[in-house]
Design a protein around this motif. Structure first.
Motif, short mmCIF file in Angstrom:
data_model
loop_
_atom_site.label_atom_id
_atom_site.label_comp_id
_atom_site.label_asym_id
_atom_site.label_seq_id
_atom_site.Cartn_x
_atom_site.Cartn_y
_atom_site.Cartn_z
N LYS A 1 1.01 -1.35 -0.20
CA LYS A 1 -0.30 0.01 -0.61
C LYS A 1 0.96 0.94 -0.16
O LYS A 1 0.66 2.26 -0.78
CB LYS A 1 -0.82 -0.24 1.38
N ILE A 2 2.39 1.44 0.92
CA ILE A 2 3.01 2.20 1.00
C ILE A 2 3.51 2.65 -0.58
O ILE A 2 3.74 3.26 -1.07
CB ILE A 2 4.14 2.68 1.35
N ILE A 3 3.89 1.68 -1.49
CA ILE A 3 4.75 1.29 -2.93
C ILE A 3 3.63 2.17 -3.50
O ILE A 3 4.32 3.35 -4.52
CB ILE A 3 5.08 0.58 -2.89
N GLN A 4 1.98 1.54 -3.68
CA GLN A 4 1.13 2.32 -4.35
C GLN A 4 0.99 3.85 -4.66
O GLN A 4 1.35 4.72 -4.71
CB GLN A 4 0.11 0.80 -4.58
N THR A 5 0.93 4.04 -2.94
CA THR A 5 0.75 5.37 -2.36
C THR A 5 1.77 6.45 -2.67
O THR A 5 1.77 7.57 -3.88
CB THR A 5 0.43 5.87 -1.24
N ARG A 6 2.71 6.29 -3.06
CA ARG A 6 4.22 6.74 -3.08
C ARG A 6 4.36 7.37 -4.49
O ARG A 6 5.01 8.14 -4.82
CB ARG A 6 5.55 6.22 -2.70
N LYS A 7 4.23 6.01 -5.19
CA LYS A 7 4.08 5.92 -6.82
C LYS A 7 3.16 6.97 -7.15
O LYS A 7 3.61 7.74 -8.31
CB LYS A 7 4.04 4.32 -7.30
N GLU A 8 1.60 7.01 -6.88
CA GLU A 8 0.92 7.50 -6.86
C GLU A 8 1.38 9.04 -7.44
O GLU A 8 0.86 10.15 -7.67
CB GLU A 8 -1.23 7.88 -6.70
N PHE A 9 1.77 9.64 -5.83
CA PHE A 9 1.90 10.99 -5.30
C PHE A 9 3.27 11.73 -6.27
O PHE A 9 2.93 12.70 -6.57
CB PHE A 9 2.99 11.03 -3.60
#
Length: 363
Positions: free
Chosen positions: A191-199
């Protein structure tokens, strides 16, 4: 969003202090080591529960005292919010919003959005990955409570897994419990990886345009998120590195090892950029934060500049000062010469001398 006032009691070198801020540009000036940054630190603590310096609560309390209080009043969306912080030497801090105590610090996030820019931030490009991860986390935690929850859970699980890895050396029978922590680490890590990617994708569009202006259309800056592991492969990589993790007693795979790359014309600025390029990238990043907050919450954040102007050359100074006319800004500096020379509009001036602050009406 407007920071209306801050009141301090036994915070750092202040016995008692009350300050009211203008909605425009506020300057705190005075010699070094007088307490200018301490005021900014108290504001940052009010918005994030933590010191921007990483100081512990007991270090924020005035020497010889057992506790400290910070009270800030913020206007947001036409409503006033009073944030009270009660710092104690040997206990967890108490936090209240509009005089109602809150149980979780996460309930505070999003009331007071701050973009904090200090000389240390100018080194974010050339320093280690931990500072760039911190940049991602600080901004995302202010904007996204789900991310804050996921990051908090991930860090707790990571600490417990690391402790278990060390304990297994003495109690091999504990090895069977490792899979439980691995499963949870993967769940929140993805979840952290996906959110950072989108950010980073969202940030890229903003930082590109700002950096182009700073460089006079000479350079094109692109941010690249460098996850330590692809989300889909995290479980397999964790299993692959299990023997190594057991040998060293720490987790070697996961978003706690991510990085952020800054590319100008295919050149990695972290390694090969000049100091001027690295500073321009840092400035672009901070100004992008402002735009991202505006876009995300439809409010302008509070901009805090802690003695940054003295570290920038005249071109970057002018670009920064010309970019902040529509945002409440609190600036610390040792003198007012730069503002006079650039005919920069100042709405309120405070002179800081050894833990006392005097409001002045004009230059």
């Amino acid at each position: 969003m407007i920071l209306k006032s801050v009141a301090l009691s036994h915070f750092r070198n202040y016995d008692d202090l009350y300050m009211e801020f203008d909605k425009g540009t506020n300057i705190l000036y005075g010699d070094n080591a007088q307490g200018k940054t301490n005021v900014l630190e108290s504001i940052y603590v009010s918005g994030t529960t933590k010191s921007h310096k990483g100081s512990k609560d007991r270090e924020l309390i005035q020497f010889g005292q057992e506790e400290s209080h910070i009270r800030t009043v913020v206007e947001k969306g036409g409503l006033d919010y009073q944030i009270d912080m009660h710092l104690k030497k040997n206990k967890s801090k108490g936090i209240a919003i509009n005089r109602i105590p809150i149980k979780k610090a996460s309930e505070l996030f999003g009331i007071l959005n701050i973009v904090f820019f200090s000389p240390e931030d100018l080194n974010i490009i050339k320093n280690g990955p931990s500072e760039r991860r911190r940049f991602l986390d600080v901004e995302l935690c202010q904007l996204d409570k789900i991310y804050l929850y996921n990051l908090t859970k991930y860090n707790k699980i990571l600490n417990q897994r690391n402790r278990l890895l060390k304990d297994i050396n003495f109690k091999p029978e504990l090895l069977d419990t490792l899979a439980v922590w691995d499963m949870q680490l993967v769940e929140y890590g993805k979840k952290i990886i996906q959110t950072r990617k989108e950010f980073v994708e969202e940030l890229n569009a903003i930082v590109y345009e700002i950096h182009k202006k700073i460089s006079g259309d000479k350079e094109e800056l692109v941010l690249k998120y460098e996850p330590d592991v692809i989300a889909e492969n995290m479980e397999a990589q964790l299993e692959k590195c299990k023997e190594k993790d057991l040998r060293f007693g720490q987790t070697s795979v996961g978003p706690h090892r991510d990085d952020l790359c800054f590319m100008i014309q295919e050149i990695d600025v972290r390694k090969y950029g000049s100091q001027g390029q690295q500073r321009s990238c840092a400035l672009s990043l901070k100004l992008s934060e402002i735009e991202l907050v505006k876009k995300s919450i439809k409010e302008t954040p509070i901009l805090i500049l802690d003695d940054v102007l003295s570290e920038l050359d005249s071109n970057r100074q002018n670009f920064l000062l010309n970019s902040i006319h529509d945002i409440q800004t609190i600036i610390t500096c040792t003198g007012l010469d730069e503002f006079v020379r650039n005919r920069f509009e100042i709405n309120k001036i405070f002179k800081v001398v050894n833990g006392t602050v005097e409001a002045k009406n004009s230059l």
